[in-house]
Design a protein around this motif. Structure first.
Motif, PDB file in Angstrom:
ATOM      1  N   HIS A 263       0.811  -1.214   0.000  1.00 46.94           N
ATOM      2  CA  HIS A 263       0.000   0.000   0.000  1.00 46.94           C
ATOM      3  C   HIS A 263       0.848   1.270   0.000  1.00 46.94           C
ATOM      4  N   PHE A 264       2.131   1.140   0.327  1.00 47.45           N
ATOM      5  CA  PHE A 264       3.041   2.290   0.368  1.00 47.45           C
ATOM      6  C   PHE A 264       4.277   1.977  -0.473  1.00 47.45           C
ATOM      7  N   PRO A 265       4.140   1.839  -1.791  1.00 50.26           N
ATOM      8  CA  PRO A 265       5.266   1.414  -2.626  1.00 50.26           C
ATOM      9  C   PRO A 265       6.440   2.379  -2.621  1.00 50.26           C
ATOM     10  N   ASP A 266       6.200   3.643  -2.242  1.00 53.18           N
ATOM     11  CA  ASP A 266       7.268   4.636  -2.241  1.00 53.18           C
ATOM     12  C   ASP A 266       7.939   4.790  -0.888  1.00 53.18           C
ATOM     13  N   LEU A 267       7.531   3.980   0.119  1.00 51.70           N
ATOM     14  CA  LEU A 267       8.070   4.128   1.466  1.00 51.70           C
ATOM     15  C   LEU A 267       8.693   2.825   1.958  1.00 51.70           C
ATOM     16  N   SER A 268       9.726   2.972   2.764  1.00 50.85           N
ATOM     17  CA  SER A 268      10.297   1.805   3.442  1.00 50.85           C
ATOM     18  C   SER A 268       9.838   1.735   4.889  1.00 50.85           C
ATOM     19  N   GLU A 269       9.402   2.878   5.424  1.00 51.87           N
ATOM     20  CA  GLU A 269       8.853   2.906   6.767  1.00 51.87           C
ATOM     21  C   GLU A 269       7.761   3.978   6.839  1.00 51.87           C
ATOM     22  N   ALA A 270       6.924   3.863   7.852  1.00 52.48           N
ATOM     23  CA  ALA A 270       5.845   4.819   8.054  1.00 52.48           C
ATOM     24  C   ALA A 270       5.815   5.193   9.528  1.00 52.48           C
ATOM     25  N   ALA A 271       4.973   6.152   9.873  1.00 56.41           N
ATOM     26  CA  ALA A 271       4.770   6.487  11.277  1.00 56.41           C
ATOM     27  C   ALA A 271       3.724   5.521  11.829  1.00 56.41           C
ATOM     28  N   ALA A 272       4.078   4.809  12.885  1.00 54.67           N
ATOM     29  CA  ALA A 272       3.192   3.794  13.450  1.00 54.67           C
ATOM     30  C   ALA A 272       2.631   4.275  14.785  1.00 54.67           C
ATOM     31  N   TYR A 273       1.352   4.020  14.982  1.00 50.81           N
ATOM     32  CA  TYR A 273       0.666   4.379  16.229  1.00 50.81           C
ATOM     33  C   TYR A 273      -0.048   3.129  16.745  1.00 50.81           C
ATOM     34  N   HIS A 274       0.189   2.803  18.005  1.00 54.56           N
ATOM     35  CA  HIS A 274      -0.438   1.628  18.605  1.00 54.56           C
ATOM     36  C   HIS A 274      -1.269   2.085  19.792  1.00 54.56           C
ATOM     37  N   ARG A 275      -2.573   1.797  19.731  1.00 50.77           N
ATOM     38  CA  ARG A 275      -3.484   2.246  20.797  1.00 50.77           C
ATOM     39  C   ARG A 275      -4.304   1.080  21.321  1.00 50.77           C
ATOM     40  N   LEU A 276      -4.655   1.171  22.594  1.00 48.36           N
ATOM     41  CA  LEU A 276      -5.525   0.201  23.244  1.00 48.36           C
ATOM     42  C   LEU A 276      -6.771   0.936  23.698  1.00 48.36           C
ATOM     43  N   ARG A 277      -7.943   0.441  23.286  1.00 50.06           N
ATOM     44  CA  ARG A 277      -9.200   1.073  23.655  1.00 50.06           C
ATOM     45  C   ARG A 277      -9.953   0.183  24.630  1.00 50.06           C
ATOM     46  N   GLY A 278     -10.713   0.842  25.534  1.00 46.90           N
ATOM     47  CA  GLY A 278     -11.458   0.086  26.532  1.00 46.90           C
ATOM     48  C   GLY A 278     -12.825   0.677  26.789  1.00 46.90           C
ATOM     49  N   ASP A 279     -13.654  -0.086  27.456  1.00 45.48           N
ATOM     50  CA  ASP A 279     -14.989   0.354  27.837  1.00 45.48           C
ATOM     51  C   ASP A 279     -14.880   1.492  28.847  1.00 45.48           C
ATOM     52  N   GLU A 280     -15.660   2.555  28.623  1.00 41.57           N
ATOM     53  CA  GLU A 280     -15.580   3.731  29.479  1.00 41.57           C
ATOM     54  C   GLU A 280     -15.948   3.424  30.920  1.00 41.57           C
ATOM     55  N   LYS A 281     -16.924   2.543  31.127  1.00 43.44           N
ATOM     56  CA  LYS A 281     -17.420   2.296  32.476  1.00 43.44           C
ATOM     57  C   LYS A 281     -16.612   1.235  33.222  1.00 43.44           C
ATOM     58  N   THR A 282     -16.306   0.144  32.540  1.00 48.71           N
ATOM     59  CA  THR A 282     -15.654  -0.978  33.218  1.00 48.71           C
ATOM     60  C   THR A 282     -14.137  -0.966  33.074  1.00 48.71           C
ATOM     61  N   GLY A 283     -13.633  -0.237  32.064  1.00 48.90           N
ATOM     62  CA  GLY A 283     -12.199  -0.263  31.810  1.00 48.90           C
ATOM     63  C   GLY A 283     -11.752  -1.513  31.079  1.00 48.90           C
ATOM     64  N   GLU A 284     -12.678  -2.399  30.743  1.00 50.50           N
ATOM     65  CA  GLU A 284     -12.355  -3.638  30.056  1.00 50.50           C
ATOM     66  C   GLU A 284     -11.843  -3.350  28.650  1.00 50.50           C
ATOM     67  N   PRO A 285     -10.684  -3.898  28.257  1.00 53.14           N
ATOM     68  CA  PRO A 285     -10.173  -3.657  26.902  1.00 53.14           C
ATOM     69  C   PRO A 285     -11.099  -4.256  25.864  1.00 53.14           C
ATOM     70  N   THR A 286     -11.332  -3.509  24.792  1.00 52.08           N
ATOM     71  CA  THR A 286     -12.244  -3.972  23.744  1.00 52.08           C
ATOM     72  C   THR A 286     -11.567  -4.145  22.392  1.00 52.08           C
ATOM     73  N   ASN A 287     -10.536  -3.357  22.105  1.00 49.94           N
ATOM     74  CA  ASN A 287      -9.823  -3.529  20.847  1.00 49.94           C
ATOM     75  C   ASN A 287      -8.474  -2.838  20.920  1.00 49.94           C
ATOM     76  N   HIS A 288      -7.553  -3.282  20.090  1.00 51.43           N
ATOM     77  CA  HIS A 288      -6.289  -2.551  19.960  1.00 51.43           C
ATOM     78  C   HIS A 288      -6.023  -2.308  18.483  1.00 51.43           C
ATOM     79  N   ALA A 289      -5.467  -1.138  18.221  1.00 52.95           N
ATOM     80  CA  ALA A 289      -5.334  -0.665  16.842  1.00 52.95           C
ATOM     81  C   ALA A 289      -3.903  -0.257  16.548  1.00 52.95           C
ATOM     82  N   ARG A 290      -3.461  -0.600  15.351  1.00 50.51           N
ATOM     83  CA  ARG A 290      -2.184  -0.115  14.822  1.00 50.51           C
ATOM     84  C   ARG A 290      -2.468   0.647  13.533  1.00 50.51           C
ATOM     85  N   ASN A 291      -1.994   1.872  13.485  1.00 50.95           N
ATOM     86  CA  ASN A 291      -2.126   2.695  12.282  1.00 50.95           C
ATOM     87  C   ASN A 291      -0.759   2.960  11.694  1.00 50.95           C
TER      88      ASN A 291
END
Length: 249
Positions: free
Chosen positions: A125-153
């Protein structure tokens, strides 16, 4: 009483206006700060804000009321439910605001960010790049704090240079790119498939190893067809569902 101030959007005339308005307002509600007012502006004020008719605004508000995000009181007005959070599946009709709404309304922890080599499966998807800026986040339920998903961009470096990491704690990447960075977002393609949790995902989401998860890949393009961002998100299979509605008209 001061009213809650929703974000503004540019409406796409190819999609139902009530739907776009409801998704934009939904994302604003789920992404609000705790100190923001709970009272919404009047139907007339909201209609003027979005540039739609009162009838269209009323239909958008009914969608949010049916989901339990708002309550409407005769003579008193319309109010955000204090514990409002995403419950029902989002109907994805092709709106960027639907993507924002799907990802809003959760606590977010930015685990790490910085330059990183592109994974082999994403390098195409990035044929002109050898590296990109990576962001790793963990999301959770607002009330319980239970983790629901983790995302890498994985984001193009020139766009990442304009991203304030603090914005990613409050808003989804799509909203940050569009509204804070001013990126030219033309379309997003989504792929969702069932997978089994690998050791890292099982640890982060607090689920048994090899339990079912939803593996989501979202690719964001500009109007020239260039990829701006690739998101890879792992959702707990027992916390999320996706609904896609195809309009035959």
């Amino acid at each position: 009483m001061t009213s809650f101030a929703p974000d503004s959007i540019v409406l796409n005339r190819k999609l139902p206006l009530w739907y776009q308005v409801s998704q934009s307002l939904r994302a604003s509600i789920l992404g609000r700060s705790p100190q923001d007012p709970l009272r919404l502006p009047t139907e007339e004020q909201l209609a003027g804000h979005y540039g739609v008719s009162v009838l269209t605004m009323r239909q958008a508000l009914k969608e949010l009321e049916d989901e339990g995000l708002i309550t409407r009181h005769r003579r008193r007005g319309t109010f955000i439910e204090p514990g409002a959070r995403r419950g029902a599946p989002v109907r994805l009709l092709g709106s960027v605001d639907a993507i924002v709404a799907q990802q809003s309304g959760m606590t977010t922890e930015l685990l790490e960010h910085g330059p990183a080599p592109l994974p082999a499966e994403l390098a195409v998807h990035f044929p002109d790049l050898s590296e990109a800026a990576a962001y790793h986040r963990l999301r959770g339920d607002e009330k319980t704090g239970e983790p629901t998903n983790h995302a890498r961009n994985y984001v193009r470096p020139e766009l990442a240079a304009r991203i304030d990491p603090a914005d990613l704690v409050r808003w989804p990447m799509t909203k940050v790119l569009r509204d804070a960075v001013g990126a030219d977002i033309s379309r997003i393609t989504d792929t969702v498939e069932a997978r089994l949790a690998d050791p890292e995902t099982a640890r982060l989401l607090q689920v048994p190893l090899l339990s079912p998860i939803l593996h989501y890949t979202g690719i964001t393009y500009d109007s020239d067809g260039r990829v701006l961002d690739v998101a890879v998100i792992h959702y707990r299979g027992d916390r999320f569902s996706f609904t896609v509605t195809l309009d035959a008209t």
